[in-house]
Write an enzyme that holds these catalytic residues in place. Structure first.
Site, PDB file in Angstrom:
ATOM      1  N   ASN A 250       0.845  -1.192   0.000  1.00 52.27           N
ATOM      2  CA  ASN A 250       0.000   0.000   0.000  1.00 52.27           C
ATOM      3  C   ASN A 250       0.888   1.253   0.000  1.00 52.27           C
ATOM      4  OD1 ASN A 250      -2.459   1.413   0.151  1.00 52.27           O
ATOM      5  ND2 ASN A 250      -2.290   1.597   2.356  1.00 52.27           N
TER       6      ASN A 250
ATOM      7  N   ASN B 287       1.397   3.622   1.940  1.00 53.15           N
ATOM      8  CA  ASN B 287       2.069   4.051   3.175  1.00 53.15           C
ATOM      9  C   ASN B 287       3.073   3.029   3.702  1.00 53.15           C
ATOM     10  OD1 ASN B 287       0.385   2.043   4.134  1.00 53.15           O
ATOM     11  ND2 ASN B 287      -0.615   3.297   5.683  1.00 53.15           N
ATOM     12  N   LYS B 288       3.232   1.907   2.992  1.00 48.22           N
ATOM     13  CA  LYS B 288       4.105   0.846   3.496  1.00 48.22           C
ATOM     14  C   LYS B 288       5.577   1.148   3.194  1.00 48.22           C
ATOM     15  CE  LYS B 288       0.971  -1.779   5.359  1.00 48.22           C
ATOM     16  NZ  LYS B 288      -0.239  -1.006   5.088  1.00 48.22           N
ATOM     17  N   ILE B 289       6.460   0.271   3.679  1.00 48.56           N
ATOM     18  CA  ILE B 289       7.897   0.538   3.603  1.00 48.56           C
ATOM     19  C   ILE B 289       8.384   0.580   2.163  1.00 48.56           C
ATOM     20  CG2 ILE B 289       8.650  -1.868   3.854  1.00 48.56           C
ATOM     21  CD1 ILE B 289      10.695  -0.474   5.997  1.00 48.56           C
TER      22      ILE B 289
END
Length: 374
Positions: free
Chosen positions: A188, A190-192
């Site tokens: 997604n 906002n993930k790393i």
């Protein structure tokens, strides 16, 4: 007002564009293509441990397919960590099953082994042996892998490992995303690392990967005509988005290092503020520190800090609200010890993006120090 500091924004590394351009130049804009296969291989090589990866449209889709592959259906019960995002539990409802929520322990904030075993014994005494266990590596911190999996093996219950927040984390030098009977990743925004939207299902059994891909591509049977003998889903990742993922995989280790540096910056900056506490890594644990989180003395102080930073255009948020507190799940069975409620009341997630500048980090820490001096 100064520019917005986001909680966790996408961070491109520069190579992503070349993969996307290649997809356009070769006209691989359709849902599948060589970047999908390449992205899966990149993840498999990174995780190792004999992993087989199916790239999907989201982590939620991966959990859903995982439950289907574990034969979870109408009337079944699935144990789920309560301290997590709702996407960990929503697919249980998709299958007509009931989530059984389990509280956290204090060391990692993840699934409590003691409450897990209590719940399994209690459900079995009622004639409802849980069909699966969903255990989450919260905010990138590995759960108590040995203890959780020993309990699962003792009762012969498969584990669906939710590693959506933990790509790059490890336990005893083994990468998260490889411990479950099936495991889940998320890409997604906002993930790393991100593919804009995307996820993956991980298995050590190539036949399960192949079944996941079959189900994710509308379960089309081998036939000249469009023939379907199973219910299928439109869950496959596109070739263009997989191209973004291939570029992101090239900088994954750098992103982990940057987020861990953020955590260390916060911890060092606030070492003289006794009211603030941070979660350390137990021996053998390595967290990607997807989000840097701290505990405050009370909900009032947590909200005071949050609103103060909000007024300065700095985004923060409380820790995940436990699922047993969510209105949609209010009637679900729950086995609690008070830990997740306390974490929600006092916990705050700080800006953690790998693209934070030194100036932005100093803006954040200065604002929090000012709050405590007021």
């Amino acid at each position: 007002m100064e520019s917005k500091i986001w909680l966790s924004s996408p961070h491109m590394g520069g190579k992503e564009q070349s993969y996307v351009t290649n997809a356009f130049e070769t006209n691989w804009i359709a849902p599948l293509g060589p970047h999908v296969n390449g992205f899966e291989c990149d993840i498999q090589n990174y995780l190792s441990q004999g992993s087989h990866v199916a790239a999907l449209s989201s982590g939620t889709a991966a959990i859903h397919l995982g439950l289907i592959l574990l034969d979870v259906g109408l009337g079944d019960e699935v144990i789920c960590q309560s301290k997590t995002f709702s996407a960990s539990a929503n697919p249980i409802a998709y299958q007509g099953a009931t989530p059984i929520f389990i509280d956290s322990e204090k060391d990692t904030w993840n699934l409590c082994p003691e409450q897990l075993e209590i719940a399994i014994k209690d459900r079995m005494s009622k004639g409802k042996k849980p069909k699966a266990i969903i255990s989450v590596h919260l905010y990138g911190m590995p759960y108590k892998v040995d203890e959780i999996h020993n309990i699962a093996k003792a009762y012969n219950i498969p584990v669906l490992e939710d590693s959506a927040e933990a790509l790059g984390s490890s336990y005893k030098s083994i990468k998260c995303g490889t411990f479950g009977d099936l495991s889940v990743l998320s890409f997604n925004g906002n993930k790393i690392i991100t593919t804009s939207g995307g996820g993956a299902l991980v298995s050590k059994d190539i036949k399960l990967k192949e079944k996941a891909i079959f189900l994710a591509t509308q379960a089309r049977d081998q036939a000249v005509e469009y023939l379907h003998s199973s219910i299928g889903y439109n869950y496959r990742l596109s070739n263009v988005l997989a191209g973004i993922g291939r570029g992101q995989m090239e900088v994954l280790d750098d992103r982990v290092s940057a987020r861990r540096a953020n955590y260390n910056h916060y911890k060092e900056s606030f070492k003289n503020i006794n009211e603030l506490q941070f979660i350390d890594e137990p021996d053998g644990y390595f967290s990607n520190r997807w989000l840097s989180c701290m505990l405050t003395p009370s909900a009032e102080i947590r909200e005071g800090i949050r609103t103060s930073l909000e007024s300065l255009n700095i985004e923060t948020r409380p820790l995940w609200k436990p699922l047993h507190q969510q209105p949609i799940f209010k009637d679900a069975p729950q086995y609690l010890n008070g830990v997740s409620d306390n974490l929600f009341e006092k916990g705050l997630c700080l800006p953690s993006g790998s693209n934070l500048t030194e100036n932005e980090l100093n803006r954040i820490t200065s604002a929090i120090k000012t709050y405590f001096r007021a």
